[in-house]
Structures are given as structure tokens and as C-alpha cells.
Scaffold this motif. Sequence first.
Motif, PDB file in Angstrom:
ATOM      1  N   TYR A 106       5.644   7.289   8.892  1.00  0.00           N
ATOM      2  CA  TYR A 106       4.600   5.988   8.739  1.00  0.00           C
ATOM      3  C   TYR A 106       3.885   6.248   9.944  1.00  0.00           C
ATOM      4  O   TYR A 106       4.791   5.784  10.659  1.00  0.00           O
ATOM      5  N   ASN A 145       3.049   4.550  -0.881  1.00  0.00           N
ATOM      6  CA  ASN A 145       2.231   5.457   0.526  1.00  0.00           C
ATOM      7  C   ASN A 145       0.760   5.644   0.061  1.00  0.00           C
ATOM      8  O   ASN A 145       0.138   6.451  -0.821  1.00  0.00           O
ATOM      9  N   GLU A 146       0.010   4.310  -0.090  1.00  0.00           N
ATOM     10  CA  GLU A 146      -1.213   4.008  -0.396  1.00  0.00           C
ATOM     11  C   GLU A 146      -2.050   5.505   0.325  1.00  0.00           C
ATOM     12  O   GLU A 146      -1.325   5.554   1.990  1.00  0.00           O
ATOM     13  N   LYS A 147      -3.008   5.921  -0.540  1.00  0.00           N
ATOM     14  CA  LYS A 147      -3.981   6.490   0.108  1.00  0.00           C
ATOM     15  C   LYS A 147      -5.091   5.347   1.607  1.00  0.00           C
ATOM     16  O   LYS A 147      -5.110   5.189   1.323  1.00  0.00           O
ATOM     17  N   ASP A 181      -7.472   4.522   3.070  1.00  0.00           N
ATOM     18  CA  ASP A 181      -8.840   4.324   2.723  1.00  0.00           C
ATOM     19  C   ASP A 181      -9.527   4.340   4.435  1.00  0.00           C
ATOM     20  O   ASP A 181     -10.382   2.853   4.511  1.00  0.00           O
ATOM     21  N   ASP A 206      -2.678  11.064   8.802  1.00  0.00           N
ATOM     22  CA  ASP A 206      -3.053  11.727   9.203  1.00  0.00           C
ATOM     23  C   ASP A 206      -4.211  12.053   9.235  1.00  0.00           C
ATOM     24  O   ASP A 206      -5.192  13.355   9.190  1.00  0.00           O
ATOM     25  N   SER A 261      -7.174   9.792   9.768  1.00  0.00           N
ATOM     26  CA  SER A 261      -7.854   9.173   8.965  1.00  0.00           C
ATOM     27  C   SER A 261      -7.975   7.647  10.001  1.00  0.00           C
ATOM     28  O   SER A 261      -7.110   7.146  10.862  1.00  0.00           O
TER      29      SER A 261
END
Length: 457
Positions: free
Chosen positions: A15, A82-84, A86, A146, A148
Motif C-alpha cells: 500500500y 483494500n477498499e477501492k 475513490d 494504482d 488514482s
Amino acid sequence: MDLENLVKKFDSYKYLEARYHKNDSTSIFLMNGQLLGLTKESYSGYSLRAYDRGILYFSSSSDPESLKLNAVESKGWEEFGNEKVDAGKYEVKQVKPFDSTPIDEKIKYFKDIYNRLKALDIKSKLVNFNIWYSESTEEKRIMFRDGSAVEGLVPRIGIYYSLVLQYQDRTVTVFSDEFGASGGLELLDSWKIGDKLEEKMREVDKVLTRGKPVKDGKTDVILSSMLAGIMAHESVGHPFEADRVLGREGAQAGLSYLKDLKTKRIGSEAVSVIDDPTVQNSNGFFTIDDEGVKARAKYLIKDGEVNELLQDRFSSPKFNVESNGSARAMSYNREPIIRMSNTFFKPGNMSFEELIEDVKDGVYFKSYMEWNIDDMRLGERYVGLEAYEIKNGELGDPLLFPVLEGKTTEFLPAVDAADKELKFYAGICGKGDPDQGIPVWLGGPDLRLRNVRVKVM
């Protein structure tokens, strides 16, 4: 080096978040109408936080080239949520930008308030009046492993004041940081600070000149939205922070009574406490937290029962739940930790008049001069400033500094009704090591408590 390159450089961790964080502020200080100081401050920098194989890492610097990840927690974090992410942007617009009014006009605005209060026709003497005004802008951009990204831009105004009133041998200090919100100079127009401070002085003057002693014993109590807000924040919000329940705050701010609570029932069915960062123009406004999780309203207590804790990605797996978007950092050199935002009791459907109409003998606490709470957030004490007796459903004479003292587990079950008017008050909430002071709102409606102990100061 930009955030994209920082993420690429350290992308081997399970992470990773890279954050750019900037805080700008201008402050004005006055005492008795005289300018004491004018400060402008700006600081910005970068931070990295990562997790891998049970270890949390964090590093910060004004120079991104110098960032190196250092372990800050080497145990206790066996997994993470491991929440996406936003990805997105949130912003509060200023109707009247800070720079639309010159500094000299702002200083004059507060000098005029002092002159107005000094000329007020009351029996008490205004001994001292201090006011601190702040306008600030918080800007952040956060990028994740990632690619984001989350961006936030929130301007805020905050006002802290203190005034000392004296009548014969009685002297009181009135202080408050109740004025605070996100937005521009339009907030000053809506707050009508001069009117509210005039009203405050008249009310306190009544207490000093006409107040009578309170009777010691059990009685019904009406807590104003101001005191309800303190209770929501201090005796519900803090002990419902998951990291505090886990003991991470034990050495700094204390623990939580929830660790020893044997039942989900903690209050009456009239009690629901919510933490909601999405309230528009609030002091604690955001729509995506600093771990990239979408923010939402959290019912900490729902209809008198423990419902959920404030969680982040690292606490939530320990409770077998998902993060509810409660991670925030004060500045670039602080790690995101679980924080409150806007914490309040849910309103009912009564008017204030209906709330007090069947109180035969009671006390109305409108404002406070002091509050205390223990490290477990269980034992608490409030000393009333503006306070009135209630007789046969109507407000009566002012009372001299009544004291409400007891336990959270006694007060919450004693609440049997709330009126329908929701009010918020600003605050700066402290937590963490190193300390982080973050802007919040606290509030609620007026609450009715049955048969609680009121004491003489």
C-alpha cells in the motif's frame, strides 16, 4: 519530483500514498479594540506513507527528493483494508473571496464590534475583550499506488473571542470558538457577530446581577445545542475512534469506555449521534478522506445502540468491517489518522417550547464556562454560564453557575427527547503524537434529560 514519480519510486510496497499538502493562513489579533498582531503563514510539503508485511512507514519533507520511508509502527497491523480508491476532487467555493476586502477594513470591522460592546448599557463592566480572526486555505493532492488521485481545496474562516465581565465581586470570562466554517467572507455577513455578542453580554449580565443559587439534587435538565455538541464530540466521538478503542491513543489522549461496555445499548431510543464530513460549508468538510475512501455519514449511536466506530484502512480489518472514510492529516508532516469531522446529536421533532412544557422543575444550561472529561470519556462535568431555572414548563430566573456532573453511561440513557433545531459550533480537535489540531463542527438540537444530578459550584 512530482507525485507520479514518487509513487513509481516506491511502488514495491503493498500500500502506498503520496501526498502534497499546503496550508495558508492570515490571522488578526485584537485586544480592547487595539491591533496586537497580524500574521501570515504558509507551509507546504510532501509525505509518503506505505504498508508492507505488518509494518507501517511514514516520511515527510518540504523537499520530495529527500523522502525515505521510515518504519513508524512495527507491530499490530497484520493487514489493511483494500477498499477501492475513490478518485476525484472536492472544493468549497468562496462567494466573497478573502482578498475581496482589504485587511484594514477587516481590522476596522472588529474594532467596531469592540466599540459597540463597550457602549452597551448593562450593569456589568466590560473589563477585557480579545478577538482572534483567521482565514485559511487547505490544499491537498494525494496519489495512490494504482495512480488514482484525490484533490481537495477548502477555505475556512474561524473566530475566537474572550470577554471578561465584572459586577461587584463577581467576575466571569466568556470564551468561545463557535464561529467557524468553510467558505469565504460571506460567512461574516451571515454570522452577525456583533448582534450575537451583544446578546451574549446581556444574558451573562443577567446572571451576574440577578442570578440565584441552584438547588442541589436530582432534577430535569435541558442541554442547549452548544452543550449537546460538546457531549457529542467528547463523550461519543472520541471514544468511538477505532484506534483509540484499540489503545493507540492510550499514551496521548486516553482510552475508550467501549472496551469495557458489555452491551450495545448505551442510551435511550431518543439518542442518535452522527459524524458526517459531507455537510456543506462545514468546518470539517471533505468528501474523500486522506486514504482515498469516500466519505459518508456515520451513525455512531443509532436509536440508543452502538452502531459503528470511526474507521480507517488499518483499523477496520481488526473489526471485520470496511473503512468508513475517517482518515485525515493536519498538514504534510503528519500521518493520516482517524478523526472526527462534524459530530452531532440527531434532532427530534419537537419545538423548544414543547421540549420544556412538561418540565415542572428543572434547569436549562444554555452555555458553559467550563467542562471536563476523564481519559476514558466516561466521567464528565459541565459548569453552566447562561443558565435558567424551569418552572411549570417556562423559563424562570437566571441561576448562578449550576454544575452537571456524572457519567456518559448515565447521561445518554437519561435523554428522553430532542427538539428539531440543529445548530453547529466550530472547534479545533486535538489528537495524535505529534499533535494534530484539525477543524471540526460539533452540535445538535436541545436535549432533555430526566432526573439527573445538578450541584452547586
